[in-house]
Write a protein that holds these residues in place. Structure first.
Motif, short mmCIF file in Angstrom:
data_model
loop_
_atom_site.label_atom_id
_atom_site.label_comp_id
_atom_site.label_asym_id
_atom_site.label_seq_id
_atom_site.Cartn_x
_atom_site.Cartn_y
_atom_site.Cartn_z
N THR A 157 51.64 36.01 32.49
CA THR A 157 52.70 37.27 31.53
C THR A 157 51.93 38.84 31.97
OG1 THR A 157 53.34 35.66 29.65
CG2 THR A 157 53.93 38.01 29.55
N ILE A 158 53.63 39.63 31.68
CA ILE A 158 52.68 40.82 32.71
C ILE A 158 53.95 41.53 31.78
CG2 ILE A 158 53.47 42.54 34.53
CD1 ILE A 158 51.41 40.46 35.01
N MET A 159 54.65 41.27 31.29
CA MET A 159 56.09 42.41 30.16
C MET A 159 56.35 41.13 29.23
SD MET A 159 58.32 45.41 30.88
CE MET A 159 59.70 46.02 30.55
N SER A 160 56.55 41.82 27.99
CA SER A 160 57.26 40.27 27.05
C SER A 160 57.63 41.74 25.39
CB SER A 160 56.17 39.56 26.92
OG SER A 160 55.21 40.15 26.00
N ASN B 270 47.31 53.51 36.83
CA ASN B 270 47.65 54.86 37.69
C ASN B 270 48.90 55.29 38.58
OD1 ASN B 270 47.58 52.86 40.00
ND2 ASN B 270 45.22 52.93 40.67
N GLY B 271 49.80 54.61 38.21
CA GLY B 271 50.95 54.71 38.98
C GLY B 271 51.27 54.28 40.16
N THR B 272 50.03 52.83 40.99
CA THR B 272 50.18 52.76 41.89
C THR B 272 51.08 51.52 41.80
OG1 THR B 272 48.87 51.68 41.86
CG2 THR B 272 48.32 53.74 42.92
N GLY B 273 51.67 50.80 42.94
CA GLY B 273 52.52 49.61 42.99
C GLY B 273 51.76 48.49 41.94
N VAL B 274 52.52 47.76 42.31
CA VAL B 274 51.79 45.80 41.62
C VAL B 274 51.60 45.21 43.10
CG1 VAL B 274 52.44 46.98 39.48
CG2 VAL B 274 53.76 45.54 40.70
N ASP B 275 52.30 45.86 43.82
CA ASP B 275 52.74 44.76 45.05
C ASP B 275 51.23 43.74 45.82
OD1 ASP B 275 54.30 43.71 47.66
OD2 ASP B 275 52.73 44.47 48.50
N THR B 276 49.99 44.42 45.82
CA THR B 276 49.19 44.22 45.33
C THR B 276 48.09 43.73 43.95
OG1 THR B 276 47.66 46.36 45.49
CG2 THR B 276 48.62 44.95 47.91
N ALA B 277 48.62 43.55 43.20
CA ALA B 277 48.10 43.77 42.40
C ALA B 277 47.44 42.00 42.01
CB ALA B 277 48.90 43.87 40.71
N SER B 278 46.45 41.23 41.71
CA SER B 278 45.68 39.95 41.07
C SER B 278 46.06 40.07 40.07
CB SER B 278 43.86 40.66 41.30
OG SER B 278 43.46 39.56 41.28
N ILE B 279 46.82 38.07 40.53
CA ILE B 279 46.81 38.04 39.10
C ILE B 279 46.11 37.10 38.69
CG2 ILE B 279 48.63 36.45 38.07
CD1 ILE B 279 49.31 39.27 38.52
N ALA B 280 45.49 36.40 37.69
CA ALA B 280 44.87 35.56 36.77
C ALA B 280 45.97 34.26 35.79
CB ALA B 280 43.34 36.46 36.03
N VAL B 281 45.79 33.59 35.58
CA VAL B 281 46.40 32.67 35.12
C VAL B 281 46.00 32.59 33.20
CG1 VAL B 281 47.22 31.38 37.60
CG2 VAL B 281 45.46 30.49 36.25
N ASP B 282 46.64 32.74 32.40
CA ASP B 282 46.55 32.56 31.46
C ASP B 282 47.53 31.80 30.77
OD1 ASP B 282 49.09 34.59 31.24
OD2 ASP B 282 47.03 36.02 30.67
N GLY B 283 48.38 31.40 30.80
CA GLY B 283 49.34 31.03 30.50
C GLY B 283 50.31 30.99 28.97
N SER C 33 50.66 37.84 24.59
CA SER C 33 49.48 38.80 25.57
C SER C 33 49.61 39.97 25.96
CB SER C 33 50.18 38.02 26.70
OG SER C 33 49.68 38.73 27.51
N GLY C 34 48.69 41.32 26.11
CA GLY C 34 48.62 42.07 26.98
C GLY C 34 48.33 43.57 25.77
N SER C 35 48.64 44.63 26.16
CA SER C 35 48.03 45.67 25.58
C SER C 35 49.32 46.44 25.27
CB SER C 35 47.56 46.63 26.30
OG SER C 35 47.66 47.21 27.36
N GLY C 36 50.44 47.22 24.80
CA GLY C 36 51.18 47.92 23.93
C GLY C 36 51.49 48.44 25.21
#
Length: 483
Positions: free
Chosen positions: A384-387, A429-442, A451-454
């Protein structure tokens, strides 16, 4: 007095401070929301770049960098961005590209940027397009028609980047449980591809083109893997489902990610192209413990509903999903990053579940060869990236994501139709997310897990992080000054 090494370090620190200060401030006016600030996974930030749109749905960038937005019931609007870098983006101007109240979701652009495609409930069309003027030239050419439904009226369109002049169109069901969709010749609940080269136009959806899959209740998100060319979709499954006279609808059936083979003649193993994915008789299990007569069912297994139950009717040749997601999430768009290592998916959120669930942006990691990393029975295949921080406030007081588009810098843009907003999602840091590494967490699988920080809604959330960075760097500078 500073030595040579100290001078180099001082120069580097000065550059870091300059960058940090640039990221922590944004002179572009901030748009604000009327709902609680979304939560973001660590390392991400989101900012509303504009609001006041009429049900913004799918989006796409043209060759001149304008963001084209389908406003459902209004038409297509071109936005010229005021881009100060990172998430510091606003809108400098708007222009009406097409004024057509029938347009409701689909949009595409030719590789050379001179042909615009859009759809309504019944037709897929194209126009000659001038990206510098953000204007269409001439009348629409009807490419495919005969798709009108009383329910599920969006027609997602996708122009293949692997096979020239091939347009994919997804058509949903006529109602929640659409008996007509059980007829392969009906055209209901199918994804089909069409050769739109030359002067071909006014093709009939149900009888022409190539069927990529049927028994697909409402597959709104459709994507082509950039490396393999494999076609994937995300499906909105049925509401108010019972089995053996027991209500199981709150956590079943699950939403599906399905694989539909390739457009270039390559055969899938097993060969799934054109196959039956089960609807309206078979559905994917999510929470097996709540399904009567579950037997050997597991997450992702197809089970039968109806007056009589025999799950063997839902085995091969019925095609099971590649992945299954929680019930009623309503996935509406799917975009791969350039490498094909992540599929980004919007979840519009539930209306048929208590407590409400979904209402989020999530990411699914893929192998670069074109397959999800998680197994087909996984219950945690995504991150989950944004919720929304409190789904009990949904759908009235939360964002409801729909369309996604990457810009040339890898920043991800996202619409929220119910709130009339467009977001940009970047790294902190303002850069894109196209190269972001994703870790599954369900995360968020049971409604919402926090999930995640505000991140503060409508503002770049890098401010606090960068303030700490600036203070730390300043302390180092003082060390070099006095050391």
């Amino acid at each position: 007095m500073l030595g040579t090494h100290d001078k180099s370090s001082f120069t580097l620190i000065s550059l870091l401070i300059t960058k940090a200060l640039a990221q922590s401030s944004c002179s572009i006016p901030t748009s604000t929301a009327k709902y609680p600030a979304p939560s973001l996974a660590s390392g991400y930030t989101a900012r509303i770049i504009a609001n006041g749109f009429q049900r913004p749905r799918s989006i796409i960038f043209d060759s001149e960098g304008h963001l084209l937005v389908v406003e459902a019931g209004k038409g297509i609007t071109a936005l010229t961005l005021n881009d100060a870098g990172g998430s510091c983006i606003g809108i400098s101007s708007k222009a009406t590209v097409i004024a057509d109240t029938s347009l409701n979701h689909g949009i595409e652009m030719s590789p050379d940027g001179t042909t615009l495609y859009a759809s309504n409930s019944d037709k897929a069309m194209r126009w000659a397009y001038d990206p510098k003027a953000t204007k269409t030239n001439g009348n629409a050419t009807i490419l495919v028609q005969g798709m009108d439904n009383s329910d599920h009226t969006t027609r997602t369109i996708l122009l293949s980047k692997k096979v020239n002049n091939t347009l994919l169109i997804s058509r949903g069901s006529n109602e929640n449980i659409d008996a007509i969709a059980a007829d392969i010749n009906s055209g209901h609940s199918q994804i089909r591809s069409f050769d739109i080269g030359g002067d071909t136009n006014s093709l009939n959806y149900a009888t022409e083109g190539t069927r990529l899959g049927w028994g697909l209740r409402n597959s709104v998100g459709v994507a082509e893997h950039p490396a393999s060319g494999g076609i994937y979709s995300v499906e909105n499954s049925a509401d108010n489902v019972d089995r053996d006279k027991e209500d199981i609808h709150n956590n079943n059936p699950g939403e599906e990610m399905n694989f539909h083979g390739y457009l270039n003649g390559t055969k899938a193993n097993p060969d799934v192209q054109g196959g039956n994915y089960g609807y309206p008789n078979c559905y994917a299990a999510w929470n097996v413990s709540e399904i009567p007569q579950a037997g050997t069912l597991q997450t992702g297994s197809q089970f039968e509903i109806g007056d009589t139950i025999n799950d063997k009717n839902c085995s091969s040749p019925i095609i099971s999903p590649t992945l299954t997601f929680p019930a009623h999430w309503a996935p509406l768009d799917m975009k791969f990053n350039k490498a094909g290592s992540v599929a980004w998916i919007t979840s519009h959120g539930s209306w048929n579940r208590q407590p409400p669930s979904g209402y989020l942006l999530y990411a699914v990691p893929f192998t670069t060869s074109g397959e999800p990393i998680a197994s087909s029975n996984s219950t945690n295949s995504w991150q989950t990236i944004m919720s929304n921080p409190d789904n009990t406030k949904c759908p009235g007081s939360c964002f409801r994501p729909v369309g996604l588009a990457f810009d040339s810098k890898g920043r991800l843009f996202m619409t929220s139709d119910a709130t009339g907003e467009i977001y940009v999602i970047t790294a902190t840091n303002g850069t894109g997310v196209d190269t972001a590494s994703i870790a599954v967490d369900g995360s968020d699988a049971g409604g919402h897990s926090g999930s995640g920080s505000g991140a503060k809604t409508g503002e770049a959330s890098t401010g606090g992080v960068n303030l700490a960075l600036v203070c730390g760097i300043w302390a180092l500078m003082m060390f070099f000054e006095t050391g």
